[in-house]
Write a protein that holds these residues in place. Structure first.
Motif, mmCIF file in Angstrom:
data_model
loop_
_atom_site.group_PDB
_atom_site.id
_atom_site.type_symbol
_atom_site.label_atom_id
_atom_site.label_comp_id
_atom_site.label_asym_id
_atom_site.label_seq_id
_atom_site.Cartn_x
_atom_site.Cartn_y
_atom_site.Cartn_z
ATOM 1 N N PRO A 38 35.749 126.462 46.117
ATOM 2 C CA PRO A 38 34.366 126.936 46.073
ATOM 3 C C PRO A 38 33.546 126.692 47.339
ATOM 4 C CG PRO A 38 34.576 124.897 44.853
ATOM 5 C CD PRO A 38 35.955 125.252 45.326
ATOM 6 N N TYR A 39 32.588 127.596 47.547
ATOM 7 C CA TYR A 39 31.517 127.407 48.519
ATOM 8 C C TYR A 39 30.275 128.083 47.959
ATOM 9 C CZ TYR A 39 32.421 132.203 50.234
ATOM 10 O OH TYR A 39 32.587 133.568 50.346
ATOM 11 N N VAL A 40 29.107 127.718 48.489
ATOM 12 C CA VAL A 40 27.834 128.212 47.970
ATOM 13 C C VAL A 40 27.128 129.027 49.045
ATOM 14 C CG1 VAL A 40 25.571 127.534 47.058
ATOM 15 C CG2 VAL A 40 27.594 126.182 46.468
ATOM 16 N N VAL A 41 26.571 130.164 48.639
ATOM 17 C CA VAL A 41 25.731 130.981 49.511
ATOM 18 C C VAL A 41 24.302 130.910 48.958
ATOM 19 C CG1 VAL A 41 25.236 133.315 50.339
ATOM 20 C CG2 VAL A 41 27.605 132.528 50.161
ATOM 21 N N VAL A 42 23.340 130.572 49.824
ATOM 22 C CA VAL A 42 21.933 130.484 49.443
ATOM 23 C C VAL A 42 21.185 131.586 50.184
ATOM 24 C CG1 VAL A 42 19.872 129.046 49.552
ATOM 25 C CG2 VAL A 42 22.069 128.003 49.051
ATOM 26 N N LYS A 43 20.383 132.363 49.432
ATOM 27 C CA LYS A 43 19.593 133.447 50.035
ATOM 28 C C LYS A 43 18.132 133.281 49.666
ATOM 29 C CE LYS A 43 23.056 137.099 49.819
ATOM 30 N NZ LYS A 43 23.382 138.387 49.198
ATOM 31 N N MET A 44 17.271 133.544 50.637
ATOM 32 C CA MET A 44 15.829 133.614 50.385
ATOM 33 C C MET A 44 15.302 134.724 51.278
ATOM 34 S SD MET A 44 12.916 130.712 50.790
ATOM 35 C CE MET A 44 11.471 130.767 49.744
ATOM 36 N N GLY A 45 14.845 135.811 50.654
ATOM 37 C CA GLY A 45 14.423 136.965 51.450
ATOM 38 C C GLY A 45 15.602 137.466 52.277
ATOM 39 N N LYS A 46 15.432 137.548 53.609
ATOM 40 C CA LYS A 46 16.499 138.031 54.488
ATOM 41 C C LYS A 46 17.399 136.915 55.000
ATOM 42 C CE LYS A 46 14.190 142.171 55.995
ATOM 43 N NZ LYS A 46 12.923 142.574 56.492
ATOM 44 N N GLN A 47 17.065 135.667 54.684
ATOM 45 C CA GLN A 47 17.864 134.530 55.154
ATOM 46 C C GLN A 47 19.071 134.318 54.243
ATOM 47 O OE1 GLN A 47 15.147 131.082 56.283
ATOM 48 N NE2 GLN A 47 13.892 132.326 54.921
ATOM 49 N N LYS A 48 20.197 133.973 54.858
ATOM 50 C CA LYS A 48 21.426 133.743 54.102
ATOM 51 C C LYS A 48 22.188 132.612 54.781
ATOM 52 C CE LYS A 48 25.642 136.159 52.772
ATOM 53 N NZ LYS A 48 26.334 137.456 52.798
ATOM 54 N N LEU A 49 22.451 131.533 54.034
ATOM 55 C CA LEU A 49 23.162 130.366 54.557
ATOM 56 C C LEU A 49 24.290 130.007 53.611
ATOM 57 C CD1 LEU A 49 19.979 128.260 55.322
ATOM 58 C CD2 LEU A 49 21.376 129.444 57.004
ATOM 59 N N LYS A 50 25.339 129.345 54.136
ATOM 60 C CA LYS A 50 26.407 128.943 53.227
ATOM 61 C C LYS A 50 26.984 127.579 53.576
ATOM 62 C CE LYS A 50 30.317 131.471 55.199
ATOM 63 N NZ LYS A 50 31.280 132.505 54.946
ATOM 64 N N THR A 51 27.566 126.953 52.548
ATOM 65 C CA THR A 51 28.204 125.645 52.706
ATOM 66 C C THR A 51 29.639 125.840 53.173
ATOM 67 O OG1 THR A 51 29.110 125.580 50.459
ATOM 68 C CG2 THR A 51 26.867 124.695 50.773
ATOM 69 N N ARG A 52 30.289 124.732 53.459
ATOM 70 C CA ARG A 52 31.712 124.787 53.790
ATOM 71 C C ARG A 52 32.506 124.985 52.490
ATOM 72 N NH1 ARG A 52 30.233 119.654 53.098
ATOM 73 N NH2 ARG A 52 31.716 118.126 52.302
ATOM 74 N N VAL A 53 33.760 125.398 52.625
ATOM 75 C CA VAL A 53 34.663 125.582 51.487
ATOM 76 C C VAL A 53 35.282 124.226 51.149
ATOM 77 C CG1 VAL A 53 36.820 126.670 50.736
ATOM 78 C CG2 VAL A 53 35.191 127.963 52.146
ATOM 79 N N ILE A 54 35.335 123.901 49.859
ATOM 80 C CA ILE A 54 36.027 122.690 49.411
ATOM 81 C C ILE A 54 37.289 123.154 48.681
ATOM 82 C CG2 ILE A 54 35.901 120.637 47.963
ATOM 83 C CD1 ILE A 54 33.480 120.137 49.424
ATOM 84 N N LYS A 55 38.427 122.747 49.181
ATOM 85 C CA LYS A 55 39.719 123.215 48.652
ATOM 86 C C LYS A 55 40.061 122.585 47.304
ATOM 87 C CE LYS A 55 41.219 125.682 52.192
ATOM 88 N NZ LYS A 55 41.346 127.108 52.063
#
Length: 175
Positions: A38-55
């Motif tokens: 898993p990894y997480v993508v966070v969006k707010m308006g036009k901004q998009k950030l993501k975490t690293r992948v945990i195997k």
């Protein structure tokens, strides 16, 4: 040769920065053989950030800070969990959405001098939010902090725990 300046109109509209600490996932859905990456993508308006992948972990510990610039307190934050796949498109493992309005309202209060750990306000889980449990906005270590546990939608199981902190910007509009 100085660094490029941020357009002043952008700074004028910015209230500050919201630091979203993605702490961990709990009982996330299995999307690979017996596990997920898993990894997480966070969006707010036009901004998009993501975490690293945990195997290979359906209870991952990210403890990762993602920083969003906030100009409109009414824009919700959307969070999506994905399973990373090497040879095919990443599988969606659920999503959630949360409001930051209550947190930002607490930021406007004059709280200096309050005892550490004082609960400023509480947000109850309901049909219109993705909270898995009551979320408390707390005065901790001379700043406002909100602990959030989100139940993922559009998936059979899974929660994501996160924490919100505010960063004031010098020259920003402020709250």
């Amino acid at each position: 040769m100085g660094s490029p300046k941020t357009p002043s109109s952008l700074m004028d509209n910015m209230l500050g920065l919201l630091r979203v600490r993605i702490q961990r996932g709990v009982n996330l859905a299995v999307r690979d053989v017996r596990s997920s990456d898993p990894y997480v993508v966070v969006k707010m308006g036009k901004q998009k950030l993501k975490t690293r992948v945990i195997k290979k972990d359906v209870n991952p510990e990210w403890n990762e800070d993602l920083t969003l610039s906030v100009s409109d307190p009414n824009v919700p934050i959307k969070l999506t969990v994905y399973d990373h796949d090497t040879f095919s498109m990443d599988d969606k493992m659920g999503d959630a959405e949360f409001e930051v309005k209550t947190f930002l309202e607490a930021m406007k209060m004059k709280l200096d001098g309050l005892p550490n750990g004082t609960v400023i306000t509480r947000v109850q889980p309901c049909r219109t939010n993705c909270l898995a449990e009551e979320s408390c906005v707390t005065w901790r270590d001379k700043r406002v902090v909100q602990d959030v546990c989100l139940r993922l939608r559009n998936v059979e199981c899974g929660e994501v725990e996160l924490q919100l902190h505010w960063i004031d910007l010098p020259g920003g509009k402020g709250l």
